[in-house]
Design a protein around this motif. Structure first.
Motif, PDB file in Angstrom:
ATOM      1  N   TYR A 142       0.896  -1.164   0.000  1.00  0.00           N
ATOM      2  CA  TYR A 142       0.000   0.000   0.000  1.00  0.00           C
ATOM      3  C   TYR A 142       0.927   1.204   0.000  1.00  0.00           C
ATOM      4  O   TYR A 142       1.538   1.503   1.029  1.00  0.00           O
ATOM      5  N   LYS A 167       4.389   0.986   1.905  1.00  0.00           N
ATOM      6  CA  LYS A 167       4.291   0.006   2.979  1.00  0.00           C
ATOM      7  C   LYS A 167       3.938  -1.379   2.432  1.00  0.00           C
ATOM      8  O   LYS A 167       2.961  -1.542   1.709  1.00  0.00           O
ATOM      9  N   SER A 186      -4.819  -9.022  14.060  1.00  0.00           N
ATOM     10  CA  SER A 186      -5.313  -7.901  13.278  1.00  0.00           C
ATOM     11  C   SER A 186      -4.158  -7.202  12.547  1.00  0.00           C
ATOM     12  O   SER A 186      -3.102  -6.979  13.128  1.00  0.00           O
ATOM     13  N   GLY A 187      -4.383  -6.915  11.290  1.00  0.00           N
ATOM     14  CA  GLY A 187      -3.379  -6.184  10.517  1.00  0.00           C
ATOM     15  C   GLY A 187      -2.313  -7.062   9.883  1.00  0.00           C
ATOM     16  O   GLY A 187      -1.378  -6.563   9.273  1.00  0.00           O
ATOM     17  N   CYS A 188      -2.449  -8.384  10.001  1.00  0.00           N
ATOM     18  CA  CYS A 188      -1.416  -9.281   9.466  1.00  0.00           C
ATOM     19  C   CYS A 188      -1.563  -9.480   7.956  1.00  0.00           C
ATOM     20  O   CYS A 188      -0.675 -10.043   7.331  1.00  0.00           O
ATOM     21  N   GLY A 189      -2.674  -9.051   7.392  1.00  0.00           N
ATOM     22  CA  GLY A 189      -2.801  -9.112   5.937  1.00  0.00           C
ATOM     23  C   GLY A 189      -3.800 -10.109   5.394  1.00  0.00           C
ATOM     24  O   GLY A 189      -3.833 -10.371   4.196  1.00  0.00           O
ATOM     25  N   LYS A 190      -4.651 -10.645   6.260  1.00  0.00           N
ATOM     26  CA  LYS A 190      -5.624 -11.653   5.810  1.00  0.00           C
ATOM     27  C   LYS A 190      -6.575 -11.080   4.762  1.00  0.00           C
ATOM     28  O   LYS A 190      -6.770 -11.670   3.699  1.00  0.00           O
ATOM     29  N   SER A 191      -7.171  -9.930   5.100  1.00  0.00           N
ATOM     30  CA  SER A 191      -8.134  -9.329   4.164  1.00  0.00           C
ATOM     31  C   SER A 191      -7.429  -8.908   2.884  1.00  0.00           C
ATOM     32  O   SER A 191      -7.980  -9.054   1.786  1.00  0.00           O
ATOM     33  N   THR A 192      -6.218  -8.402   3.042  1.00  0.00           N
ATOM     34  CA  THR A 192      -5.443  -7.996   1.871  1.00  0.00           C
ATOM     35  C   THR A 192      -5.269  -9.178   0.926  1.00  0.00           C
ATOM     36  O   THR A 192      -5.493  -9.068  -0.281  1.00  0.00           O
ATOM     37  N   GLU A 219     -14.489 -12.616   7.672  1.00  0.00           N
ATOM     38  CA  GLU A 219     -15.152 -12.526   8.985  1.00  0.00           C
ATOM     39  C   GLU A 219     -16.667 -12.449   8.842  1.00  0.00           C
ATOM     40  O   GLU A 219     -17.300 -11.504   9.309  1.00  0.00           O
ATOM     41  N   HIS A 240     -11.588 -14.440  13.165  1.00  0.00           N
ATOM     42  CA  HIS A 240     -10.821 -14.196  14.385  1.00  0.00           C
ATOM     43  C   HIS A 240     -11.218 -15.179  15.472  1.00  0.00           C
ATOM     44  O   HIS A 240     -10.669 -15.160  16.565  1.00  0.00           O
TER      45      HIS A 240
HETATM   46  N1  LIG Z   1      -6.494   0.505   1.877  1.00  0.00           N
HETATM   47  C1  LIG Z   1      -5.367   0.470   2.581  1.00  0.00           C
HETATM   48  N2  LIG Z   1      -4.465   1.455   2.523  1.00  0.00           N
HETATM   49  C2  LIG Z   1      -3.329   1.411   3.229  1.00  0.00           C
HETATM   50  N3  LIG Z   1      -2.978   0.407   4.034  1.00  0.00           N
HETATM   51  C3  LIG Z   1      -3.832  -0.613   4.157  1.00  0.00           C
HETATM   52  C4  LIG Z   1      -5.075  -0.647   3.440  1.00  0.00           C
HETATM   53  N4  LIG Z   1      -5.713  -1.799   3.757  1.00  0.00           N
HETATM   54  C5  LIG Z   1      -4.922  -2.444   4.623  1.00  0.00           C
HETATM   55  N5  LIG Z   1      -3.786  -1.751   4.875  1.00  0.00           N
HETATM   56  C6  LIG Z   1      -2.692  -2.151   5.759  1.00  0.00           C
HETATM   57  O1  LIG Z   1      -2.241  -3.434   5.386  1.00  0.00           O
HETATM   58  C7  LIG Z   1      -2.001  -4.250   6.508  1.00  0.00           C
HETATM   59  C8  LIG Z   1      -2.864  -5.508   6.428  1.00  0.00           C
HETATM   60  O2  LIG Z   1      -4.227  -5.141   6.544  1.00  0.00           O
HETATM   61  P1  LIG Z   1      -5.404  -6.175   6.411  1.00  0.00           P
HETATM   62  O3  LIG Z   1      -6.685  -5.394   6.396  1.00  0.00           O
HETATM   63  O4  LIG Z   1      -5.148  -7.059   5.268  1.00  0.00           O
HETATM   64  O5  LIG Z   1      -5.245  -6.961   7.775  1.00  0.00           O
HETATM   65  P2  LIG Z   1      -6.180  -8.101   8.379  1.00  0.00           P
HETATM   66  O6  LIG Z   1      -5.319  -9.241   8.677  1.00  0.00           O
HETATM   67  O7  LIG Z   1      -7.359  -8.322   7.529  1.00  0.00           O
HETATM   68  O8  LIG Z   1      -6.620  -7.424   9.754  1.00  0.00           O
HETATM   69  P3  LIG Z   1      -8.027  -7.528  10.540  1.00  0.00           P
HETATM   70  O9  LIG Z   1      -7.990  -8.826  11.209  1.00  0.00           O
HETATM   71  O10 LIG Z   1      -7.968  -6.403  11.516  1.00  0.00           O
HETATM   72  O11 LIG Z   1      -9.135  -7.405   9.540  1.00  0.00           O
HETATM   73  C9  LIG Z   1      -2.300  -3.392   7.706  1.00  0.00           C
HETATM   74  O12 LIG Z   1      -1.095  -2.877   8.205  1.00  0.00           O
HETATM   75  C10 LIG Z   1      -3.181  -2.308   7.183  1.00  0.00           C
HETATM   76  O13 LIG Z   1      -2.996  -1.119   7.906  1.00  0.00           O
END
Ligand SMILES: Nc1ncnc2c1ncn2[C@@H]1O[C@H](COP(=O)(O)OP(=O)(O)OP(=O)(O)O)[C@@H](O)[C@H]1O
Ligand SMILES: [Mg+2]
Lengths: 237, 270
Positions: free
Chosen positions: B32, B35, B57-63, B192, B223
């Protein structure tokens, strides 16, 4: 394994610690009960034997406590992975220790009966066998406390020694009974005592398997069992 | 001791022995802006097993989930490297029809998000744009079939004209699943899907996932460790943008190989 990091929720650690200490207490009591029962036997002390019989209730009570706590942890914490294995192992170990306590109690009962009878010679092998068994119980509890799979494995390997003791005692008692019918009552008691010790050895081995599984996630592969006395015949027949 | 054997204790059912690989990811890196959110993630997702993604949270699953149907295309700052294939076909290759791709790889989100339209139109929306129904009767059949498979037919059949947003949260989520199913996807990604639902609605979704298993390749982010253990046969643990461990759910939850996985699932993380 011994230095587990802490849970984020501190009271979870407290629960597990308490459960483990209940098991340790039970184990310590079991070891003492075996030693005291054999002591009463060798000293022909009926009163000391009856004390051992009475003390068994404490082991039963601890088992009840451990079971309650384990169920509570499972219900409230939903343990996973190492925690899950450990709590299930604790639950099973506590019931095995309770059985070990029962065997010690039975030895004590027979010791009090034997205190009234004339002493017989094959007696001498029993304290030696009991020592090996008591050390197995002690070591397996140490393995539990230290989460030490190697020590657990070593305990398993000692079970054969106990089985050998039993087989040899079985043969000599058979001979002894055939020589003189008056020996039958004390010999039978002694035979049951030896059988109880042999069972305790088996149970210590079971505990060792659980300790090993809990610590490593792997089962100790099938070990050969050495009790072939059912097929033994008397040399003097 | 044999009854303590890891396998059957945790997962409702063990992972299928013979699997067909539906999607593959190789060395996926996602940024992103400057980052980096995902580092070198490689994984095979099978048709037969439900795959769970877990991790803090924030480990990148949704990404990662969003990479699998190119949802990240809609995020301006996102840049995806590496290779993701659906049935052996690179979904990031030039000329890929993204709308078509998202019909094949559907997504269900954390917050139920029905359109402010009737229940019927919510389900009919996708089939309509993809021209899947020739007649009104065809469309009726698709709507009914999708609602049935989503376990919502009995509750919805007498109120098909009512707004989807007037349903309860659990019903809305099943409506969203019906909507995803309506276009006859091959893969369903769920991010989720139960986090806003009560235990009964959650149980219904879990039951639904179990029923849909095999017919669709399913990936679920959750989660809730127990949920991952209950609904999935394969679990991947993510941590700080990397995939730390991937294996049979029954092993991950009884005997994980990585200390970081163990610490996370036993509640020792951070
Ligand atoms: N649209 C975006 N712009 C910038 N950074 C992002 C964006 N979406 C996610 N990130 C960053 O990428 C990293 C992974 O985010 P992601 O949403 O994939 O985490 P996650 O594992 O799904 O977390 P959660 O369990 O809280 O949903 C995080 O550091 C987040 O801040
Ligand atoms: Mg997310």
């Amino acid at each position: 394994m011994a230095d587990q990091t802490s849970h984020t929720v501190k009271s979870y650690d407290d629960d597990i610690h308490q459960l483990r200490s209940l098991i340790s207490q039970m184990g310590g009591l079991c070891e003492a009960q075996i030693i005291d029962a054999i002591d009463a036997l060798t000293r022909r002390d009926a009163e000391a034997a009856l004390k051992v019989v009475a003390t068994d209730a404490r082991i039963d009570a601890l088992e009840g406590e451990a079971e309650k706590l384990a169920i509570q942890i499972i219900a409230l914490r939903a343990p996973m992975a190492t925690d899950l294995r450990e709590i299930v192992a604790c639950l099973k170990i506590s019931s095995v220790l309770e059985r070990i306590g029962d065997y010690a109690k039975n030895i004590a009962k027979r010791a009090s009966a034997l205190a009234q009878a004339a002493p017989i010679e094959p007696m001498v092998i029993v304290p030696e066998m009991a020592r090996v068994v008591a050390v197995m119980v002690k070591d397996v509890l140490d393995a539990f406390v230290d989460r030490d799979p190697e020590l657990a494995l070593a305990v398993c390997q000692r079970d054969q020694t106990v089985d050998n003791f039993y087989s040899s005692l079985f043969r000599s008692l058979l001979t002894f009974m055939m020589e003189n019918p008056h020996h039958i009552t004390p010999s039978t008691h002694l035979l049951f005592i030896a059988k109880n010790l042999e069972r305790i050895g088996d149970h210590a081995t079971n505990v060792a398997e659980m300790v090993h599984y809990s610590a490593t996630g792997h089962l100790i592969s099938e070990r050969p069992r050495g009790d072939d006395t059912a097929f033994a015949t008397s040399a003097a027949a | 001791m044999a009854d303590l054997n890891a396998g059957s204790v945790v997962a409702a059912r063990n992972a299928a022995d013979v699997v067909t690989t539906k999607m593959t990811a190789r060395n996926v890196n996602v940024y992103y802006g400057a980052k980096q959110a995902l580092k070198d993630v490689s994984i095979d997702v099978s048709q037969e097993n439900v795959t769970a993604f877990i991790g803090p949270s924030g480990c990148g699953k949704s990404t990662f989930l969003r990479c699998m149907n190119r949802m990240n295309d809609t995020v301006a700052s996102a840049r995806v490297e590496g290779e993701i294939k659906l049935d052996g076909e690179d979904i990031y290759k030039g000329g890929m029809d993204v709308v078509q791709l998202r019909a094949r790889v559907g997504m269900v989100f954390q917050k139920p998000n029905p359109f402010p339209k009737s229940i019927y139109d919510n389900v009919a929306y996708g089939p309509r744009i993809h021209g899947l129904a020739a007649t009104k009767a065809d469309m009726d059949a698709i709507v009914e079939g999708s609602l049935r498979r989503a376990g919502l037919w009995d509750e919805a059949k007498d109120r098909l004209g009512e707004s989807g947003t007037a349903m309860s949260g659990g019903q809305q989520q099943r409506l969203c699943i019906a909507r995803a199913i309506a276009v006859d996807p091959e893969v369903i990604l769920m991010d989720e899907p139960c986090s806003a639902l009560d235990p009964i609605a959650t149980a219904k979704i879990e039951e639904l996932i179990d029923e849909l298993r095999g017919r669709y390749a399913i990936v679920i982010v959750t989660h809730n460790m127990q949920q991952a253990a209950r609904v999935s046969q394969k679990t991947a643990f993510f941590h700080l943008g990397t995939m730390v461990e991937y294996g049979d759910t029954s092993m991950i939850f009884t005997n994980p190989s990585e200390p970081r996985t163990k610490d996370y699932i036993t509640g020792r993380y951070g």
